[in-house]
Design an enzyme around this catalytic site. Structure first.
Site, PDB file in Angstrom:
ATOM      1  N   PHE A  22       1.326  10.113  -1.479  1.00  0.00           N
ATOM      2  CA  PHE A  22       0.715   9.461  -0.316  1.00  0.00           C
ATOM      3  C   PHE A  22       1.775   8.535   0.293  1.00  0.00           C
ATOM      4  O   PHE A  22       2.440   7.784  -0.409  1.00  0.00           O
ATOM      5  CB  PHE A  22      -0.496   8.634  -0.754  1.00  0.00           C
ATOM      6  CG  PHE A  22      -1.503   8.380   0.329  1.00  0.00           C
ATOM      7  CD1 PHE A  22      -1.228   7.520   1.369  1.00  0.00           C
ATOM      8  CD2 PHE A  22      -2.740   8.994   0.288  1.00  0.00           C
ATOM      9  CE1 PHE A  22      -2.167   7.266   2.359  1.00  0.00           C
ATOM     10  CE2 PHE A  22      -3.690   8.751   1.281  1.00  0.00           C
ATOM     11  CZ  PHE A  22      -3.404   7.887   2.303  1.00  0.00           C
ATOM     12  N   PHE A  57      -3.459   5.485  -6.742  1.00  0.00           N
ATOM     13  CA  PHE A  57      -4.553   5.310  -7.693  1.00  0.00           C
ATOM     14  C   PHE A  57      -4.367   6.173  -8.949  1.00  0.00           C
ATOM     15  O   PHE A  57      -4.831   5.808 -10.029  1.00  0.00           O
ATOM     16  CB  PHE A  57      -5.886   5.649  -7.027  1.00  0.00           C
ATOM     17  CG  PHE A  57      -7.094   5.277  -7.841  1.00  0.00           C
ATOM     18  CD1 PHE A  57      -7.711   6.227  -8.631  1.00  0.00           C
ATOM     19  CD2 PHE A  57      -7.590   3.982  -7.818  1.00  0.00           C
ATOM     20  CE1 PHE A  57      -8.821   5.900  -9.383  1.00  0.00           C
ATOM     21  CE2 PHE A  57      -8.702   3.636  -8.563  1.00  0.00           C
ATOM     22  CZ  PHE A  57      -9.322   4.594  -9.353  1.00  0.00           C
ATOM     23  N   THR A  80       3.270   3.508  -2.299  1.00  0.00           N
ATOM     24  CA  THR A  80       3.177   2.692  -1.090  1.00  0.00           C
ATOM     25  C   THR A  80       1.734   2.692  -0.616  1.00  0.00           C
ATOM     26  O   THR A  80       1.204   3.750  -0.244  1.00  0.00           O
ATOM     27  CB  THR A  80       4.084   3.254   0.022  1.00  0.00           C
ATOM     28  OG1 THR A  80       5.445   3.260  -0.424  1.00  0.00           O
ATOM     29  CG2 THR A  80       3.977   2.396   1.283  1.00  0.00           C
ATOM     30  N   VAL A  81       1.119   1.514  -0.671  1.00  0.00           N
ATOM     31  CA  VAL A  81      -0.273   1.370  -0.230  1.00  0.00           C
ATOM     32  C   VAL A  81      -0.250   0.513   1.026  1.00  0.00           C
ATOM     33  O   VAL A  81       0.212  -0.638   0.994  1.00  0.00           O
ATOM     34  CB  VAL A  81      -1.136   0.710  -1.315  1.00  0.00           C
ATOM     35  CG1 VAL A  81      -2.608   0.750  -0.914  1.00  0.00           C
ATOM     36  CG2 VAL A  81      -0.952   1.420  -2.652  1.00  0.00           C
ATOM     37  N   ALA A  85      -8.237   0.631   7.873  1.00  0.00           N
ATOM     38  CA  ALA A  85      -9.307  -0.030   8.632  1.00  0.00           C
ATOM     39  C   ALA A  85     -10.460  -0.497   7.733  1.00  0.00           C
ATOM     40  O   ALA A  85     -11.366  -1.199   8.190  1.00  0.00           O
ATOM     41  CB  ALA A  85      -9.857   0.916   9.699  1.00  0.00           C
ATOM     42  N   HIS A  88     -10.728  -0.217   1.453  1.00  0.00           N
ATOM     43  CA  HIS A  88     -10.143   0.687   0.445  1.00  0.00           C
ATOM     44  C   HIS A  88      -8.816   0.148  -0.070  1.00  0.00           C
ATOM     45  O   HIS A  88      -8.480   0.259  -1.252  1.00  0.00           O
ATOM     46  CB  HIS A  88      -9.968   2.078   1.057  1.00  0.00           C
ATOM     47  CG  HIS A  88      -9.802   3.149   0.039  1.00  0.00           C
ATOM     48  ND1 HIS A  88      -8.763   4.047   0.069  1.00  0.00           N
ATOM     49  CD2 HIS A  88     -10.535   3.473  -1.047  1.00  0.00           C
ATOM     50  CE1 HIS A  88      -8.857   4.873  -0.947  1.00  0.00           C
ATOM     51  NE2 HIS A  88      -9.930   4.547  -1.635  1.00  0.00           N
TER      52      HIS A  88
HETATM   53  N1  LIG Z   1      -4.551   4.807   1.236  1.00  0.00           N
HETATM   54  C1  LIG Z   1      -3.603   5.062   0.270  1.00  0.00           C
HETATM   55  C2  LIG Z   1      -3.881   5.831  -0.849  1.00  0.00           C
HETATM   56  N2  LIG Z   1      -5.113   6.333  -1.046  1.00  0.00           N
HETATM   57  C3  LIG Z   1      -5.369   7.425  -1.988  1.00  0.00           C
HETATM   58  C4  LIG Z   1      -5.591   6.917  -3.427  1.00  0.00           C
HETATM   59  O1  LIG Z   1      -4.384   6.428  -3.989  1.00  0.00           O
HETATM   60  C5  LIG Z   1      -6.099   8.071  -4.301  1.00  0.00           C
HETATM   61  O2  LIG Z   1      -5.130   9.088  -4.309  1.00  0.00           O
HETATM   62  C6  LIG Z   1      -7.403   8.626  -3.801  1.00  0.00           C
HETATM   63  O3  LIG Z   1      -8.345   7.554  -3.683  1.00  0.00           O
HETATM   64  C7  LIG Z   1      -7.971   9.708  -4.738  1.00  0.00           C
HETATM   65  O4  LIG Z   1      -8.161   9.205  -6.029  1.00  0.00           O
HETATM   66  N3  LIG Z   1      -2.918   6.047  -1.790  1.00  0.00           N
HETATM   67  C8  LIG Z   1      -1.648   5.530  -1.629  1.00  0.00           C
HETATM   68  O5  LIG Z   1      -0.774   5.757  -2.476  1.00  0.00           O
HETATM   69  N4  LIG Z   1      -1.367   4.770  -0.524  1.00  0.00           N
HETATM   70  C9  LIG Z   1      -2.302   4.517   0.434  1.00  0.00           C
HETATM   71  O6  LIG Z   1      -2.004   3.820   1.440  1.00  0.00           O
HETATM   72  C1  LIG Z   2      -4.942   1.954   1.386  1.00  0.00           C
HETATM   73  C2  LIG Z   2      -5.862   3.003   1.877  1.00  0.00           C
HETATM   74  O1  LIG Z   2      -6.601   3.623   1.135  1.00  0.00           O
HETATM   75  C3  LIG Z   2      -5.975   3.103   3.350  1.00  0.00           C
HETATM   76  O2  LIG Z   2      -4.748   3.578   3.849  1.00  0.00           O
HETATM   77  C4  LIG Z   2      -7.084   4.056   3.763  1.00  0.00           C
HETATM   78  O3  LIG Z   2      -7.254   3.834   5.146  1.00  0.00           O
HETATM   79  P1  LIG Z   2      -8.710   3.418   5.685  1.00  0.00           P
HETATM   80  O4  LIG Z   2      -9.056   2.082   5.058  1.00  0.00           O
HETATM   81  O5  LIG Z   2      -8.553   3.306   7.194  1.00  0.00           O
HETATM   82  O6  LIG Z   2      -9.660   4.523   5.263  1.00  0.00           O
END
Ligand SMILES: Nc1c(NC[C@H](O)[C@H](O)[C@H](O)CO)[nH]c(=O)[nH]c1=O
Ligand SMILES: CC(=O)[C@@H](O)COP(=O)(O)O
Length: 153
Positions: A22, A57, A80-81, A85, A88
């Site tokens: 991601f 995650f 990288t997270v 919006a 999450h």
């Molecule tokens: N929004 C981001 C995610 N979201 C996905 C979660 O990490 C995970 O893969 C999903 O919830 C399924 O279990 N992951 C990132 O690495 N970075 C993000 O910005």
């Molecule tokens: C960190 C995340 O999971 C995020 O990028 C997901 O985006 P959103 O909160 O707009 O669904």
């Protein structure tokens, strides 16, 4: 008074890297930074294994398996997270940090936290090889030091 500190000599160590796909535009740069630092400190390329997971995650799950079932001297986690919006972002950041820290405390090898948690894409880019350095290279350097210190204890 005794003082203990690690060095950065990587000749005889094996490293596992868990990296999230991601935001791969950023995480691939973190991976490059980490591998570059390890190689430049003498870690053999054959002693660096890379494990790609879907998102941040999923990092703790694979990291725990590597710590308990493989024979690495240390592990690096990269991701990288970036805030979106919804809420999450908070949940993913919290669980990844908690999960990686838990694996580190439960295992006898150092586990480095190289997951960017940023408000904007620009902040992530700055920490993936531009004006704020490369978090992947930073945690690789820290891992070498921690592996060396760990061997002294
Ligand atoms: N929004 C981001 C995610 N979201 C996905 C979660 O990490 C995970 O893969 C999903 O919830 C399924 O279990 N992951 C990132 O690495 N970075 C993000 O910005
Ligand atoms: C960190 C995340 O999971 C995020 O990028 C997901 O985006 P959103 O909160 O707009 O669904």
């Amino acid at each position: 008074m005794a003082t203990f500190e690690g060095n950065f000599i990587g000749e005889d160590i094996k490293v596992g890297i868990v990296v999230a796909r991601f935001n791969e535009f950023i995480t691939s740069k973190l991976l490059s930074g980490a591998k570059d630092n390890l190689l430049r400190h003498g870690v053999k390329e054959d002693n660096i294994d890379v494990y790609w997971v879907p998102g941040a995650f999923e990092i703790p799950f694979i990291t725990k398996k590597l710590a308990t079932e493989k024979n690495y001297n240390g592990l690096i986690t990269l991701g990288t997270v970036i805030r979106g919006a919804t809420t999450h972002y908070e949940l993913v950041c919290s669980e990844v940090a908690k999960g990686v820290a838990h694996v580190g405390l439960e295992s006898d090898i150092p586990v480095m936290f190289g997951v960017l948690t940023t408000e904007t894409i620009e902040q992530a880019i700055e920490r993936a090889g531009t004006k704020a350095g490369n978090k992947g290279g930073e945690v690789a350097q820290g891992l070498l030091e921690m592996i060396s210190l760990n061997k002294q204890l």
